[in-house]
Scaffold this active site. Structure first.
Site, PDB file in Angstrom:
ATOM      1  N   LYS B  75       0.841  -1.192   0.000  1.00  0.00           N
ATOM      2  CA  LYS B  75       0.000   0.000   0.000  1.00  0.00           C
ATOM      3  C   LYS B  75       0.880   1.248   0.000  1.00  0.00           C
ATOM      4  CE  LYS B  75      -4.013   1.710   2.664  1.00  0.00           C
ATOM      5  NZ  LYS B  75      -4.884   1.405   3.813  1.00  0.00           N
ATOM      6  N   SER B 150      -9.798   1.351   2.908  1.00  0.00           N
ATOM      7  CA  SER B 150      -8.945   2.143   2.045  1.00  0.00           C
ATOM      8  C   SER B 150      -7.890   1.353   1.277  1.00  0.00           C
ATOM      9  CB  SER B 150      -8.253   3.214   2.873  1.00  0.00           C
ATOM     10  OG  SER B 150      -7.338   2.611   3.780  1.00  0.00           O
ATOM     11  N   SER B 174      -9.872  -1.091   7.005  1.00  0.00           N
ATOM     12  CA  SER B 174      -9.292  -0.830   5.682  1.00  0.00           C
ATOM     13  C   SER B 174      -8.603  -2.009   5.016  1.00  0.00           C
ATOM     14  CB  SER B 174      -8.305   0.336   5.760  1.00  0.00           C
ATOM     15  OG  SER B 174      -9.000   1.561   5.731  1.00  0.00           O
TER      16      SER B 174
END
Lengths: 99, 482
Positions: B75, B150, B174
Protein backbone atom coordinates in the site's frame (compact mmCIF):
# COMPACT_ATOMS: atom_id res chain seq x y z
CA UNK A 1 -23.26 18.69 21.39
CA UNK A 2 -24.69 20.99 18.75
CA UNK A 3 -24.57 21.59 15.03
CA UNK A 4 -21.67 23.47 13.54
CA UNK A 5 -22.20 26.81 11.75
CA UNK A 6 -20.03 28.18 8.97
CA UNK A 7 -18.41 30.73 11.29
CA UNK A 8 -17.17 27.90 13.53
CA UNK A 9 -15.99 25.89 10.53
CA UNK A 10 -14.03 28.91 9.30
CA UNK A 11 -12.40 29.24 12.73
CA UNK A 12 -11.55 25.53 12.93
CA UNK A 13 -10.19 25.72 9.37
CA UNK A 14 -7.80 28.48 10.40
CA UNK A 15 -6.68 26.45 13.44
CA UNK A 16 -6.06 23.55 11.02
CA UNK A 17 -4.19 25.79 8.57
CA UNK A 18 -6.76 25.22 5.83
CA UNK A 19 -8.45 27.94 3.79
CA UNK A 20 -11.80 26.96 2.36
CA UNK A 21 -13.62 28.48 -0.61
CA UNK A 22 -17.24 29.61 0.01
CA UNK A 23 -18.45 26.48 -1.77
CA UNK A 24 -16.23 24.22 0.32
CA UNK A 25 -17.30 26.03 3.48
CA UNK A 26 -20.97 25.45 2.72
CA UNK A 27 -20.47 21.75 1.88
CA UNK A 28 -18.18 21.03 4.84
CA UNK A 29 -20.55 22.79 7.31
CA UNK A 30 -23.49 20.78 6.04
CA UNK A 31 -21.63 17.45 6.11
CA UNK A 32 -19.98 18.09 9.48
CA UNK A 33 -23.38 18.96 10.97
CA UNK A 34 -24.80 15.63 9.84
CA UNK A 35 -21.75 13.73 11.15
CA UNK A 36 -21.85 15.54 14.53
CA UNK A 37 -25.54 14.88 14.88
CA UNK A 38 -24.90 11.15 14.32
CA UNK A 39 -21.99 11.22 16.79
CA UNK A 40 -24.16 12.80 19.49
CA UNK A 41 -25.57 9.27 19.97
CA UNK A 42 -22.74 8.83 22.49
CA UNK A 43 -24.67 11.01 24.96
CA UNK A 44 -27.03 8.07 25.48
CA UNK A 45 -24.30 6.30 27.48
CA UNK A 46 -23.53 7.26 31.05
CA UNK A 47 -19.74 7.32 31.32
CA UNK A 48 -19.39 9.13 34.66
CA UNK A 49 -17.55 6.25 36.32
CA UNK A 50 -15.61 5.10 33.23
CA UNK A 51 -11.92 5.79 32.73
CA UNK A 52 -10.75 6.72 29.22
CA UNK A 53 -8.81 4.38 26.89
CA UNK A 54 -6.36 6.27 24.69
CA UNK A 55 -4.72 3.15 23.22
CA UNK A 56 -5.27 -0.62 23.42
CA UNK A 57 -2.03 -1.56 25.20
CA UNK A 58 -3.23 -0.91 28.73
CA UNK A 59 -0.09 -2.35 30.34
CA UNK A 60 2.27 -0.20 28.29
CA UNK A 61 4.29 2.34 30.27
CA UNK A 62 6.78 4.87 28.97
CA UNK A 63 9.20 3.24 26.56
CA UNK A 64 12.82 4.34 26.68
CA UNK A 65 15.73 3.14 24.62
CA UNK A 66 19.28 3.00 25.89
CA UNK A 67 21.12 6.27 25.41
CA UNK A 68 23.67 4.74 23.02
CA UNK A 69 25.32 6.64 20.23
CA UNK A 70 24.03 5.41 16.85
CA UNK A 71 24.21 6.72 13.29
CA UNK A 72 21.25 8.95 12.38
CA UNK A 73 19.92 10.59 9.23
CA UNK A 74 22.60 12.74 7.52
CA UNK A 75 21.89 16.43 6.92
CA UNK A 76 21.72 15.80 3.18
CA UNK A 77 19.22 12.95 3.58
CA UNK A 78 17.11 15.02 5.97
CA UNK A 79 16.97 17.87 3.44
CA UNK A 80 16.63 15.66 0.37
CA UNK A 81 12.84 15.93 0.18
CA UNK A 82 12.57 19.61 1.06
CA UNK A 83 10.61 21.69 -1.48
CA UNK A 84 13.18 24.49 -0.92
CA UNK A 85 16.62 24.36 0.66
CA UNK A 86 19.34 26.85 1.37
CA UNK A 87 22.66 25.45 2.52
CA UNK A 88 21.97 23.15 5.45
CA UNK A 89 18.54 24.66 6.13
CA UNK A 90 14.91 24.33 5.04
CA UNK A 91 14.02 27.51 3.19
CA UNK A 92 10.62 29.05 4.02
CA UNK A 93 8.89 32.36 3.23
CA UNK A 94 9.64 35.29 5.49
CA UNK A 95 8.39 34.80 9.06
CA UNK A 96 9.12 38.14 10.74
CA UNK A 97 8.67 41.62 9.35
CA UNK A 98 11.49 43.89 8.15
CA UNK A 99 14.49 43.25 5.94
CA UNK B 1 -1.52 -26.27 -15.89
CA UNK B 2 -2.72 -23.16 -14.10
CA UNK B 3 -1.18 -19.83 -14.99
CA UNK B 4 1.63 -18.86 -12.59
CA UNK B 5 -0.05 -15.58 -11.62
CA UNK B 6 -3.15 -17.42 -10.43
CA UNK B 7 -1.30 -19.49 -7.82
CA UNK B 8 -0.93 -18.82 -4.10
CA UNK B 9 2.33 -17.91 -2.38
CA UNK B 10 2.58 -21.31 -0.65
CA UNK B 11 2.07 -23.19 -3.93
CA UNK B 12 4.70 -21.04 -5.66
CA UNK B 13 7.08 -21.29 -2.72
CA UNK B 14 7.16 -25.09 -3.07
CA UNK B 15 7.58 -24.95 -6.85
CA UNK B 16 10.41 -22.43 -6.58
CA UNK B 17 12.15 -24.54 -3.91
CA UNK B 18 12.30 -27.63 -6.16
CA UNK B 19 13.28 -25.60 -9.23
CA UNK B 20 9.94 -26.15 -10.97
CA UNK B 21 9.36 -22.40 -11.27
CA UNK B 22 11.98 -19.72 -11.95
CA UNK B 23 11.19 -16.55 -9.96
CA UNK B 24 12.16 -14.43 -13.00
CA UNK B 25 9.52 -16.21 -15.11
CA UNK B 26 6.98 -15.65 -12.33
CA UNK B 27 7.85 -11.95 -12.20
CA UNK B 28 7.41 -11.71 -16.00
CA UNK B 29 4.01 -13.39 -15.74
CA UNK B 30 2.92 -10.92 -13.05
CA UNK B 31 4.05 -7.85 -15.02
CA UNK B 32 2.37 -9.17 -18.19
CA UNK B 33 -0.81 -9.55 -16.18
CA UNK B 34 -0.47 -6.00 -14.79
CA UNK B 35 0.18 -4.70 -18.32
CA UNK B 36 -2.95 -6.30 -19.72
CA UNK B 37 -5.32 -5.66 -16.79
CA UNK B 38 -4.38 -2.61 -14.79
CA UNK B 39 -5.77 -0.19 -17.37
CA UNK B 40 -9.14 -1.57 -16.28
CA UNK B 41 -8.62 -2.30 -12.57
CA UNK B 42 -6.26 0.62 -11.70
CA UNK B 43 -4.94 -1.05 -8.57
CA UNK B 44 -1.40 0.33 -8.86
CA UNK B 45 -0.07 3.75 -7.94
CA UNK B 46 3.33 2.57 -9.15
CA UNK B 47 4.55 -0.60 -10.90
CA UNK B 48 8.21 -0.76 -11.93
CA UNK B 49 9.44 -3.91 -13.64
CA UNK B 50 13.06 -2.84 -13.95
CA UNK B 51 13.33 -2.14 -10.25
CA UNK B 52 11.45 -5.35 -9.39
CA UNK B 53 14.01 -7.30 -11.46
CA UNK B 54 16.82 -5.58 -9.54
CA UNK B 55 15.16 -6.50 -6.27
CA UNK B 56 14.82 -10.13 -7.38
CA UNK B 57 18.51 -10.15 -8.31
CA UNK B 58 19.39 -8.91 -4.82
CA UNK B 59 17.12 -11.55 -3.25
CA UNK B 60 18.85 -14.28 -5.29
CA UNK B 61 22.29 -13.25 -4.06
CA UNK B 62 21.44 -13.94 -0.41
CA UNK B 63 20.49 -17.04 1.50
CA UNK B 64 17.12 -17.93 -0.04
CA UNK B 65 14.41 -16.80 2.39
CA UNK B 66 10.98 -18.05 3.35
CA UNK B 67 9.29 -15.89 0.70
CA UNK B 68 12.00 -16.13 -1.93
CA UNK B 69 10.79 -14.96 -5.33
CA UNK B 70 7.23 -14.17 -4.22
CA UNK B 71 5.95 -10.90 -5.79
CA UNK B 72 4.36 -8.58 -3.23
CA UNK B 73 2.54 -5.27 -3.64
CA UNK B 74 2.47 -2.74 -0.79
CA UNK B 75 0.00 0.00 0.00
CA UNK B 76 1.22 3.48 -0.87
CA UNK B 77 1.30 4.61 2.79
CA UNK B 78 4.19 2.24 3.60
CA UNK B 79 7.64 3.80 3.15
CA UNK B 80 10.00 2.21 0.67
CA UNK B 81 13.45 3.78 0.47
CA UNK B 82 13.89 5.98 -2.62
CA UNK B 83 10.47 4.99 -4.07
CA UNK B 84 7.64 7.49 -4.47
CA UNK B 85 5.40 7.10 -1.39
CA UNK B 86 2.39 9.40 -1.60
CA UNK B 87 -0.56 8.04 0.43
CA UNK B 88 -2.43 8.78 -2.84
CA UNK B 89 -2.27 12.47 -1.91
CA UNK B 90 -1.04 15.46 -3.88
CA UNK B 91 0.52 16.80 -0.69
CA UNK B 92 3.16 14.05 -0.78
CA UNK B 93 3.96 14.55 -4.48
CA UNK B 94 7.64 13.90 -5.08
CA UNK B 95 8.32 12.43 -1.63
CA UNK B 96 10.86 9.63 -1.59
CA UNK B 97 11.50 8.13 1.85
CA UNK B 98 15.07 7.93 3.09
CA UNK B 99 14.42 4.59 4.79
CA UNK B 100 12.44 1.34 4.47
CA UNK B 101 9.51 0.54 6.74
CA UNK B 102 10.30 -2.40 9.07
CA UNK B 103 7.79 -4.62 7.20
CA UNK B 104 9.62 -3.93 3.92
CA UNK B 105 12.96 -4.85 5.47
CA UNK B 106 11.48 -8.06 6.91
CA UNK B 107 9.84 -9.08 3.63
CA UNK B 108 13.03 -8.45 1.66
CA UNK B 109 15.13 -10.29 4.24
CA UNK B 110 13.01 -13.33 3.41
CA UNK B 111 13.40 -12.87 -0.35
CA UNK B 112 9.99 -11.39 -1.24
CA UNK B 113 10.05 -9.16 -4.33
CA UNK B 114 8.40 -5.77 -4.09
CA UNK B 115 6.60 -5.03 -7.38
CA UNK B 116 5.06 -1.63 -6.71
CA UNK B 117 2.81 0.61 -4.64
CA UNK B 118 -0.95 0.11 -4.39
CA UNK B 119 -3.63 2.73 -4.83
CA UNK B 120 -5.65 3.66 -1.73
CA UNK B 121 -8.01 6.26 -0.35
CA UNK B 122 -6.08 9.47 0.31
CA UNK B 123 -4.24 8.95 3.64
CA UNK B 124 -6.47 5.86 4.10
CA UNK B 125 -9.51 8.12 4.63
CA UNK B 126 -12.30 6.20 2.97
CA UNK B 127 -14.06 2.91 2.42
CA UNK B 128 -14.16 2.92 -1.37
CA UNK B 129 -10.74 3.88 -2.78
CA UNK B 130 -12.45 6.87 -4.46
CA UNK B 131 -10.64 9.65 -2.56
CA UNK B 132 -7.27 8.81 -4.17
CA UNK B 133 -5.53 11.58 -6.14
CA UNK B 134 -4.97 8.94 -8.84
CA UNK B 135 -8.70 8.26 -9.27
CA UNK B 136 -10.64 5.20 -8.09
CA UNK B 137 -9.55 1.57 -8.23
CA UNK B 138 -12.23 -0.73 -9.60
CA UNK B 139 -13.65 -3.96 -8.22
CA UNK B 140 -12.42 -6.90 -10.37
CA UNK B 141 -15.82 -8.61 -9.93
CA UNK B 142 -17.66 -5.62 -11.44
CA UNK B 143 -15.64 -2.74 -12.85
CA UNK B 144 -18.50 -0.29 -12.24
CA UNK B 145 -18.20 -0.89 -8.51
CA UNK B 146 -15.76 0.16 -5.81
CA UNK B 147 -13.27 -2.39 -4.42
CA UNK B 148 -13.77 -1.10 -0.86
CA UNK B 149 -11.17 0.82 1.04
CA UNK B 150 -8.95 2.14 2.04
CA UNK B 151 -6.58 -0.68 0.95
CA UNK B 152 -8.61 -0.99 -2.29
CA UNK B 153 -5.61 -1.18 -4.63
CA UNK B 154 -3.85 -3.90 -2.61
CA UNK B 155 -7.01 -5.97 -2.46
CA UNK B 156 -8.13 -5.49 -6.09
CA UNK B 157 -4.65 -6.50 -7.30
CA UNK B 158 -4.77 -9.74 -5.28
CA UNK B 159 -8.32 -10.49 -6.52
CA UNK B 160 -7.30 -9.81 -10.15
CA UNK B 161 -4.12 -11.95 -9.86
CA UNK B 162 -2.00 -8.84 -10.55
CA UNK B 163 0.12 -9.77 -7.54
CA UNK B 164 0.54 -12.92 -5.47
CA UNK B 165 -0.03 -11.11 -2.16
CA UNK B 166 -0.12 -7.59 -0.76
CA UNK B 167 0.21 -5.53 2.39
CA UNK B 168 -2.47 -3.13 3.51
CA UNK B 169 -3.14 -1.10 6.64
CA UNK B 170 -6.28 -1.22 8.77
CA UNK B 171 -7.44 1.64 11.01
CA UNK B 172 -11.20 0.94 11.03
CA UNK B 173 -11.55 -1.91 8.54
CA UNK B 174 -9.29 -0.83 5.68
CA UNK B 175 -7.92 -4.35 5.12
CA UNK B 176 -11.00 -6.43 6.01
CA UNK B 177 -13.79 -4.45 4.31
CA UNK B 178 -12.15 -4.39 0.84
CA UNK B 179 -11.04 -8.03 1.27
CA UNK B 180 -14.69 -8.86 1.86
CA UNK B 181 -15.88 -6.83 -1.16
CA UNK B 182 -13.28 -8.40 -3.50
CA UNK B 183 -13.47 -12.00 -2.25
CA UNK B 184 -9.94 -12.39 -0.81
CA UNK B 185 -8.40 -12.93 2.64
CA UNK B 186 -7.43 -9.87 4.70
CA UNK B 187 -6.02 -9.90 8.25
CA UNK B 188 -5.73 -7.07 10.72
CA UNK B 189 -3.29 -8.32 13.35
CA UNK B 190 -3.43 -7.38 17.04
CA UNK B 191 -2.40 -3.77 17.73
CA UNK B 192 1.34 -4.05 18.47
CA UNK B 193 1.83 -7.38 16.65
CA UNK B 194 3.40 -5.79 13.53
CA UNK B 195 5.73 -2.78 13.63
CA UNK B 196 4.24 0.46 12.34
CA UNK B 197 7.67 1.98 11.74
CA UNK B 198 7.53 3.47 8.24
CA UNK B 199 3.73 3.35 8.01
CA UNK B 200 2.64 6.95 7.45
CA UNK B 201 0.41 7.54 10.46
CA UNK B 202 -3.35 8.06 10.19
CA UNK B 203 -4.60 7.24 13.71
CA UNK B 204 -1.70 5.97 15.79
CA UNK B 205 -3.76 4.13 18.42
CA UNK B 206 -5.68 2.18 15.74
CA UNK B 207 -3.39 1.66 12.72
CA UNK B 208 -2.01 -1.79 12.01
CA UNK B 209 -0.32 -3.33 8.93
CA UNK B 210 -1.52 -6.73 7.73
CA UNK B 211 -1.46 -9.24 4.85
CA UNK B 212 -3.95 -9.47 1.98
CA UNK B 213 -3.79 -12.87 0.30
CA UNK B 214 -5.54 -15.46 -1.87
CA UNK B 215 -5.96 -17.91 0.99
CA UNK B 216 -5.56 -18.36 4.74
CA UNK B 217 -2.25 -20.23 4.57
CA UNK B 218 -0.65 -17.32 2.71
CA UNK B 219 -1.84 -14.90 5.40
CA UNK B 220 -0.18 -17.09 8.06
CA UNK B 221 3.06 -17.30 6.03
CA UNK B 222 3.27 -13.52 5.66
CA UNK B 223 2.33 -12.80 9.28
CA UNK B 224 5.13 -15.20 10.32
CA UNK B 225 7.53 -12.90 8.49
CA UNK B 226 6.24 -9.41 9.37
CA UNK B 227 5.20 -9.93 13.02
CA UNK B 228 7.43 -9.18 15.98
CA UNK B 229 8.86 -6.59 18.31
CA UNK B 230 10.69 -3.65 16.75
CA UNK B 231 12.67 -1.17 18.77
CA UNK B 232 11.75 1.47 16.17
CA UNK B 233 8.05 1.25 17.18
CA UNK B 234 7.45 1.83 20.88
CA UNK B 235 3.93 0.38 20.53
CA UNK B 236 5.12 -2.91 19.06
CA UNK B 237 4.89 -5.56 21.73
CA UNK B 238 7.57 -8.04 22.76
CA UNK B 239 5.45 -11.19 22.58
CA UNK B 240 7.05 -14.26 20.90
CA UNK B 241 5.89 -14.92 17.33
CA UNK B 242 4.59 -18.49 17.03
CA UNK B 243 4.65 -20.36 13.72
CA UNK B 244 1.12 -19.48 12.61
CA UNK B 245 1.05 -22.29 10.03
CA UNK B 246 0.89 -24.70 13.02
CA UNK B 247 -2.65 -23.40 13.62
CA UNK B 248 -3.76 -24.57 10.16
CA UNK B 249 -5.02 -27.93 11.42
CA UNK B 250 -8.39 -28.13 9.67
CA UNK B 251 -9.87 -29.04 13.04
CA UNK B 252 -12.29 -26.86 14.97
CA UNK B 253 -13.74 -29.59 17.20
CA UNK B 254 -14.50 -28.01 20.55
CA UNK B 255 -13.56 -24.50 19.40
CA UNK B 256 -15.95 -22.09 21.10
CA UNK B 257 -17.42 -19.65 18.58
CA UNK B 258 -19.51 -16.68 19.68
CA UNK B 259 -22.07 -14.97 17.46
CA UNK B 260 -22.93 -11.42 18.61
CA UNK B 261 -26.64 -10.73 18.28
CA UNK B 262 -25.99 -6.98 17.87
CA UNK B 263 -24.41 -7.57 14.43
CA UNK B 264 -27.55 -8.99 12.82
CA UNK B 265 -29.58 -5.83 12.61
CA UNK B 266 -31.38 -3.46 10.23
CA UNK B 267 -29.10 -2.41 7.38
CA UNK B 268 -27.54 -5.87 6.98
CA UNK B 269 -28.12 -7.10 3.42
CA UNK B 270 -30.27 -10.27 3.27
CA UNK B 271 -27.85 -12.20 1.02
CA UNK B 272 -25.03 -11.40 3.42
CA UNK B 273 -27.03 -12.43 6.46
CA UNK B 274 -27.88 -15.75 4.79
CA UNK B 275 -24.28 -16.45 3.77
CA UNK B 276 -22.97 -15.69 7.24
CA UNK B 277 -25.62 -17.92 8.84
CA UNK B 278 -24.65 -20.73 6.46
CA UNK B 279 -21.01 -20.18 7.42
CA UNK B 280 -21.97 -20.56 11.08
CA UNK B 281 -23.68 -23.86 10.17
CA UNK B 282 -20.42 -25.03 8.55
CA UNK B 283 -18.64 -24.45 11.88
CA UNK B 284 -21.38 -26.35 13.74
CA UNK B 285 -21.06 -29.30 11.34
CA UNK B 286 -17.30 -29.33 11.87
CA UNK B 287 -17.80 -29.71 15.60
CA UNK B 288 -17.33 -26.17 16.88
CA UNK B 289 -19.42 -25.06 19.85
CA UNK B 290 -21.46 -22.12 18.64
CA UNK B 291 -23.26 -19.85 21.09
CA UNK B 292 -24.74 -16.37 21.14
CA UNK B 293 -22.70 -13.60 22.77
CA UNK B 294 -23.48 -9.95 23.40
CA UNK B 295 -21.44 -6.88 22.48
CA UNK B 296 -23.90 -4.25 23.72
CA UNK B 297 -21.89 -1.14 22.72
CA UNK B 298 -21.56 -2.14 19.06
CA UNK B 299 -24.00 0.56 17.93
CA UNK B 300 -21.71 3.25 19.39
CA UNK B 301 -18.53 2.10 17.64
CA UNK B 302 -18.87 4.24 14.50
CA UNK B 303 -19.54 7.41 16.55
CA UNK B 304 -16.58 6.67 18.79
CA UNK B 305 -14.35 6.02 15.80
CA UNK B 306 -15.33 9.23 13.99
CA UNK B 307 -14.13 11.23 16.98
CA UNK B 308 -10.96 9.33 17.88
CA UNK B 309 -9.67 8.61 14.37
CA UNK B 310 -10.07 12.18 12.98
CA UNK B 311 -8.68 13.62 16.25
CA UNK B 312 -5.52 11.56 15.89
CA UNK B 313 -5.42 12.22 12.12
CA UNK B 314 -5.68 15.98 12.53
CA UNK B 315 -2.65 15.84 14.80
CA UNK B 316 -0.68 13.42 12.60
CA UNK B 317 -1.38 15.41 9.42
CA UNK B 318 -0.13 18.67 10.95
CA UNK B 319 3.33 17.64 9.71
CA UNK B 320 2.33 18.21 6.08
CA UNK B 321 3.19 21.90 5.96
CA UNK B 322 5.23 22.31 2.78
CA UNK B 323 8.52 22.61 4.67
CA UNK B 324 10.16 19.20 5.13
CA UNK B 325 8.86 17.15 2.21
CA UNK B 326 6.26 16.86 -0.51
CA UNK B 327 4.22 19.56 -2.18
CA UNK B 328 4.51 23.32 -1.51
CA UNK B 329 2.14 25.87 -3.08
CA UNK B 330 3.72 28.60 -5.18
CA UNK B 331 3.61 32.35 -4.47
CA UNK B 332 3.01 32.84 -0.77
CA UNK B 333 2.97 36.20 1.02
CA UNK B 334 4.39 34.81 4.25
CA UNK B 335 4.78 31.59 6.23
CA UNK B 336 1.15 31.27 7.41
CA UNK B 337 -0.04 31.98 3.88
CA UNK B 338 2.28 29.22 2.62
CA UNK B 339 0.83 26.74 5.13
CA UNK B 340 -2.75 27.68 4.20
CA UNK B 341 -2.20 27.47 0.45
CA UNK B 342 -0.09 24.30 0.59
CA UNK B 343 -2.56 22.40 2.75
CA UNK B 344 -5.64 23.67 0.91
CA UNK B 345 -4.24 22.74 -2.50
CA UNK B 346 -2.55 19.55 -1.29
CA UNK B 347 -5.34 17.80 0.62
CA UNK B 348 -8.54 16.44 -0.96
CA UNK B 349 -12.08 17.00 0.40
CA UNK B 350 -12.22 13.95 2.68
CA UNK B 351 -8.80 14.68 4.20
CA UNK B 352 -9.96 18.26 4.88
CA UNK B 353 -13.18 16.97 6.44
CA UNK B 354 -11.28 14.64 8.81
CA UNK B 355 -8.81 17.37 9.76
CA UNK B 356 -11.67 19.80 10.47
CA UNK B 357 -13.66 17.22 12.43
CA UNK B 358 -10.64 16.15 14.47
CA UNK B 359 -9.51 19.69 15.21
CA UNK B 360 -13.05 20.58 16.27
CA UNK B 361 -13.33 17.58 18.63
CA UNK B 362 -9.98 18.46 20.22
CA UNK B 363 -10.52 22.20 20.44
CA UNK B 364 -10.94 24.09 23.67
CA UNK B 365 -14.53 23.84 24.92
CA UNK B 366 -15.31 20.66 22.94
CA UNK B 367 -12.55 18.32 24.11
CA UNK B 368 -14.49 16.86 27.05
CA UNK B 369 -17.78 16.57 25.20
CA UNK B 370 -16.30 14.79 22.19
CA UNK B 371 -12.77 13.43 22.54
CA UNK B 372 -12.81 12.46 26.22
CA UNK B 373 -16.34 11.07 25.88
CA UNK B 374 -15.22 8.90 22.94
CA UNK B 375 -12.21 7.57 24.90
CA UNK B 376 -14.57 6.51 27.68
CA UNK B 377 -16.94 4.75 25.28
CA UNK B 378 -13.88 3.06 23.80
CA UNK B 379 -13.33 1.54 27.26
CA UNK B 380 -16.90 0.19 27.20
CA UNK B 381 -16.38 -1.35 23.73
CA UNK B 382 -13.15 -2.99 24.88
CA UNK B 383 -14.86 -4.34 28.02
CA UNK B 384 -17.60 -5.88 25.86
CA UNK B 385 -14.96 -7.98 24.10
CA UNK B 386 -13.13 -8.87 27.34
CA UNK B 387 -16.40 -10.19 28.68
CA UNK B 388 -17.44 -12.03 25.50
CA UNK B 389 -14.05 -13.78 25.20
CA UNK B 390 -14.56 -15.36 28.64
CA UNK B 391 -17.14 -17.59 26.95
CA UNK B 392 -15.65 -18.09 23.49
CA UNK B 393 -12.37 -18.38 21.58
CA UNK B 394 -13.53 -16.64 18.41
CA UNK B 395 -16.35 -14.34 17.38
CA UNK B 396 -17.82 -14.56 13.87
CA UNK B 397 -19.74 -11.75 12.16
CA UNK B 398 -20.35 -10.33 8.70
CA UNK B 399 -17.38 -8.17 7.59
CA UNK B 400 -19.46 -5.55 5.77
CA UNK B 401 -23.21 -4.85 5.93
CA UNK B 402 -23.43 -4.58 2.12
CA UNK B 403 -21.57 -5.91 -0.90
CA UNK B 404 -19.59 -3.57 -3.20
CA UNK B 405 -21.55 -0.45 -4.13
CA UNK B 406 -21.37 1.56 -7.37
CA UNK B 407 -18.62 4.12 -7.93
CA UNK B 408 -19.90 7.56 -6.96
CA UNK B 409 -22.90 6.22 -5.02
CA UNK B 410 -21.83 7.38 -1.55
CA UNK B 411 -19.39 10.19 -2.34
CA UNK B 412 -21.81 13.02 -1.55
CA UNK B 413 -22.90 11.48 1.73
CA UNK B 414 -19.86 10.89 3.96
CA UNK B 415 -21.98 9.47 6.77
CA UNK B 416 -23.32 6.64 4.59
CA UNK B 417 -19.70 5.90 3.62
CA UNK B 418 -18.65 5.84 7.28
CA UNK B 419 -21.37 3.33 8.12
CA UNK B 420 -19.82 0.73 5.78
CA UNK B 421 -17.27 0.11 8.56
CA UNK B 422 -19.84 -0.59 11.28
CA UNK B 423 -18.70 -4.23 11.75
CA UNK B 424 -14.97 -3.71 11.39
CA UNK B 425 -14.35 -0.67 13.63
CA UNK B 426 -14.85 -2.42 17.01
CA UNK B 427 -11.73 -4.63 16.54
CA UNK B 428 -9.56 -1.51 16.08
CA UNK B 429 -11.11 0.11 19.14
CA UNK B 430 -10.24 -2.94 21.26
CA UNK B 431 -6.90 -3.58 19.51
CA UNK B 432 -7.82 -7.22 18.82
CA UNK B 433 -7.04 -9.24 15.65
CA UNK B 434 -9.66 -9.96 12.98
CA UNK B 435 -9.70 -11.57 9.54
CA UNK B 436 -12.10 -11.48 6.61
CA UNK B 437 -12.45 -14.66 4.52
CA UNK B 438 -14.72 -15.27 1.51
CA UNK B 439 -18.01 -16.92 2.54
CA UNK B 440 -20.37 -16.51 -0.41
CA UNK B 441 -21.76 -14.36 -3.21
CA UNK B 442 -24.81 -12.13 -3.53
CA UNK B 443 -27.51 -12.80 -6.13
CA UNK B 444 -25.58 -10.30 -8.33
CA UNK B 445 -22.42 -12.38 -8.05
CA UNK B 446 -20.56 -10.02 -5.68
CA UNK B 447 -18.28 -11.49 -2.99
CA UNK B 448 -19.31 -11.68 0.68
CA UNK B 449 -16.87 -11.83 3.60
CA UNK B 450 -16.99 -13.52 6.99
CA UNK B 451 -15.18 -11.77 9.82
CA UNK B 452 -13.51 -13.82 12.56
CA UNK B 453 -12.18 -12.04 15.67
CA UNK B 454 -10.14 -13.31 18.63
CA UNK B 455 -8.45 -12.05 21.79
CA UNK B 456 -5.35 -9.86 21.56
CA UNK B 457 -2.34 -11.89 20.31
CA UNK B 458 -4.50 -14.93 19.62
CA UNK B 459 -4.16 -14.84 15.83
CA UNK B 460 -3.71 -18.62 16.17
CA UNK B 461 -7.40 -19.06 17.03
CA UNK B 462 -8.36 -16.96 14.01
CA UNK B 463 -6.16 -19.03 11.69
CA UNK B 464 -7.55 -22.25 13.12
CA UNK B 465 -11.16 -21.21 12.46
CA UNK B 466 -10.52 -19.48 9.13
CA UNK B 467 -8.50 -22.35 7.69
CA UNK B 468 -11.05 -25.00 8.66
CA UNK B 469 -13.82 -22.91 7.11
CA UNK B 470 -11.84 -22.38 3.92
CA UNK B 471 -10.87 -26.05 3.58
CA UNK B 472 -14.52 -27.06 3.81
CA UNK B 473 -15.85 -24.48 1.33
CA UNK B 474 -14.75 -23.34 -2.13
CA UNK B 475 -15.55 -19.61 -2.19
CA UNK B 476 -11.86 -18.65 -2.10
CA UNK B 477 -11.21 -20.61 -5.30
CA UNK B 478 -13.58 -18.59 -7.50
CA UNK B 479 -12.01 -15.90 -9.65
CA UNK B 480 -13.53 -12.82 -11.29
CA UNK B 481 -13.90 -12.88 -15.09
CA UNK B 482 -11.64 -10.17 -16.46
Amino acid sequence: MESIDSKTVRHVALLSRLSLSDKELEAQSRQLTSILSYISKLNEINTDAVSPTSHPLTSLKNVFRKDDLKPSLSTDDALKNAPAREGDFFRVPQVIEGK
Amino acid sequence: MKELYSLSAHELQKMIAVGEVDPATLLDAIFDRIGSLDKKVRAFALADKTKANDRLKRASEKKLGRLYGIPILVKDNICVKDEATTCASKILAGFRPTYDATVIRKLEDEGAVLIGKANMDEFAFGSSCETSCYGPTRNPWDLERIPGGSSGGSVAAVAADETIAALGSDTGGSIRQPASLCGVVGLKPTYGRVSRYGLIAFASSLDQIGPITKDVRDAALILNVIAGYDEMDSTSVDVPVPDYTKSLTNDVKGLRIGVPKEYFIKGLDKDIENSVKKAIDVFKKLGAKVSEVSLPHTEYAVSTYYIIAPAEASSNLARFDGVGYGFRAKESADLIDMYLKTRSEGFGDEAKRRILLGTYCLSSGYYDAYYLKALKVRTKIKEDFDKAFKDCDCIVTPTSPTAAFKIGERMDDPLSMYLSDVYTIPANMAGIPAISVPCGFTANGLPIGLQILAKAFDEGAIFRAAYAFEQNTDFHLRKPKL
